[in-house]
Design a protein around this motif. Structure first.
Motif, mmCIF file in Angstrom:
data_model
loop_
_atom_site.group_PDB
_atom_site.id
_atom_site.type_symbol
_atom_site.label_atom_id
_atom_site.label_comp_id
_atom_site.label_asym_id
_atom_site.label_seq_id
_atom_site.Cartn_x
_atom_site.Cartn_y
_atom_site.Cartn_z
ATOM 1 N N LYS A 1 7.173 -1.465 6.415
ATOM 2 C CA LYS A 1 7.413 -1.175 4.736
ATOM 3 C C LYS A 1 7.124 -2.563 4.099
ATOM 4 N N THR A 2 6.830 -2.689 3.155
ATOM 5 C CA THR A 2 6.659 -3.736 2.363
ATOM 6 C C THR A 2 7.825 -4.271 1.433
ATOM 7 N N CYS A 3 8.378 -5.623 1.955
ATOM 8 C CA CYS A 3 9.533 -6.100 1.138
ATOM 9 C C CYS A 3 9.155 -5.943 -0.321
ATOM 10 N N GLN A 4 10.070 -5.374 -1.152
ATOM 11 C CA GLN A 4 10.042 -5.435 -2.489
ATOM 12 C C GLN A 4 10.020 -6.773 -3.126
ATOM 13 N N ARG A 5 10.690 -7.578 -2.396
ATOM 14 C CA ARG A 5 10.859 -9.124 -3.288
ATOM 15 C C ARG A 5 9.735 -9.865 -2.683
ATOM 16 N N CYS A 6 9.333 -9.933 -1.502
ATOM 17 C CA CYS A 6 8.224 -11.121 -1.039
ATOM 18 C C CYS A 6 6.918 -10.462 -0.893
ATOM 19 N N LYS A 7 6.816 -9.122 -0.790
ATOM 20 C CA LYS A 7 5.612 -8.247 -0.636
ATOM 21 C C LYS A 7 5.202 -8.240 0.792
ATOM 22 N N LYS A 8 5.913 -8.841 1.793
ATOM 23 C CA LYS A 8 5.246 -9.020 3.139
ATOM 24 C C LYS A 8 5.765 -7.679 3.640
ATOM 25 N N ASP A 9 4.871 -7.378 4.875
ATOM 26 C CA ASP A 9 5.133 -6.152 5.545
ATOM 27 C C ASP A 9 6.243 -6.559 6.690
ATOM 28 N N PHE A 10 7.108 -5.585 7.133
ATOM 29 C CA PHE A 10 7.752 -5.653 8.352
ATOM 30 C C PHE A 10 8.287 -4.198 8.927
ATOM 31 N N GLU A 11 8.795 -4.213 10.072
ATOM 32 C CA GLU A 11 9.051 -3.088 10.808
ATOM 33 C C GLU A 11 10.473 -2.736 10.373
ATOM 34 N N CYS A 12 10.812 -1.637 9.720
ATOM 35 C CA CYS A 12 11.911 -0.958 9.599
ATOM 36 C C CYS A 12 12.297 -0.155 10.567
ATOM 37 N N LYS A 13 13.541 -0.231 11.235
ATOM 38 C CA LYS A 13 13.683 0.529 12.440
ATOM 39 C C LYS A 13 15.059 1.570 11.877
ATOM 40 N N ASP B 1 14.900 -0.379 -2.308
ATOM 41 C CA ASP B 1 14.392 -0.185 -0.923
ATOM 42 C C ASP B 1 14.527 -1.145 -0.135
ATOM 43 N N CYS B 2 14.209 -1.154 0.914
ATOM 44 C CA CYS B 2 14.295 -2.277 1.902
ATOM 45 C C CYS B 2 13.856 -3.732 1.581
ATOM 46 N N LEU B 3 14.392 -4.592 2.168
ATOM 47 C CA LEU B 3 14.201 -5.904 1.820
ATOM 48 C C LEU B 3 13.866 -6.556 3.627
ATOM 49 N N CYS B 4 13.021 -7.554 3.531
ATOM 50 C CA CYS B 4 12.810 -8.312 5.159
ATOM 51 C C CYS B 4 14.189 -9.014 5.119
ATOM 52 N N ALA B 5 14.410 -9.162 6.323
ATOM 53 C CA ALA B 5 15.541 -10.134 6.555
ATOM 54 C C ALA B 5 15.665 -11.626 6.052
ATOM 55 N N SER B 6 14.376 -12.278 5.815
ATOM 56 C CA SER B 6 14.229 -13.311 5.481
ATOM 57 C C SER B 6 14.794 -13.655 3.656
ATOM 58 N N CYS B 7 13.998 -12.336 3.025
ATOM 59 C CA CYS B 7 14.677 -12.233 1.510
ATOM 60 C C CYS B 7 16.226 -11.816 1.478
ATOM 61 N N MET B 8 16.906 -11.031 2.567
ATOM 62 C CA MET B 8 18.092 -10.767 2.397
ATOM 63 C C MET B 8 19.101 -11.951 2.613
ATOM 64 N N LEU B 9 18.506 -12.746 3.474
ATOM 65 C CA LEU B 9 19.358 -14.197 3.852
ATOM 66 C C LEU B 9 19.219 -15.126 2.796
ATOM 67 N N GLU B 10 18.129 -15.185 1.881
ATOM 68 C CA GLU B 10 17.804 -16.123 0.801
ATOM 69 C C GLU B 10 18.810 -15.418 -0.442
ATOM 70 N N LEU B 11 18.663 -14.216 -0.604
ATOM 71 C CA LEU B 11 19.527 -13.578 -1.596
ATOM 72 C C LEU B 11 21.181 -13.741 -1.149
ATOM 73 N N GLN B 12 21.529 -13.823 -0.065
ATOM 74 C CA GLN B 12 22.914 -13.872 0.316
ATOM 75 C C GLN B 12 23.300 -15.292 -0.191
ATOM 76 N N ILE B 13 22.267 -16.341 0.315
ATOM 77 C CA ILE B 13 22.994 -17.726 -0.038
ATOM 78 C C ILE B 13 22.831 -17.688 -1.418
ATOM 79 N N GLN B 14 21.995 -17.203 -2.319
ATOM 80 C CA GLN B 14 21.886 -17.290 -3.804
ATOM 81 C C GLN B 14 23.075 -16.829 -4.341
#
Length: 69
Positions: free
Chosen positions: A7-19, A47-60
């Motif tokens: 998948k492509t993260c909606q926030r940062c546009k990087k690809d990641f594997e969704c399981k 849609d899904c976000l990558c873990a890095s973006c999820m962590l950034e949003l959580q901190i925000q």
């Protein structure tokens, strides 16, 4: 058989594997968000976000919560 997809993260546009077929092995499983944080993220993204973006949003979200009190 577990369903995995790239998948492509909606926030940062990087690809990641969704399981989604094996959620405990998915990269997002490690991000422990509160119910409120999850609901807020779902309002902003559909849609899904990558873990890095999820962590950034959580901190925000947590910083905003502290400053709003």
């Amino acid at each position: 058989m577990p369903s995995h997809e790239i998948k492509t993260c909606q926030r940062c546009k990087k690809d990641f594997e969704c399981k989604v077929g094996n959620i405990t092995q998915c990269q997002c499983y490690e991000v422990k968000m509160t119910y409120e944080e999850t609901q807020r993220m779902r309002k902003e993204y559909d849609d899904c976000l990558c873990a890095s973006c999820m962590l950034e949003l959580q901190i925000q979200y947590r910083k905003e919560e502290v400053f709003s009190k």
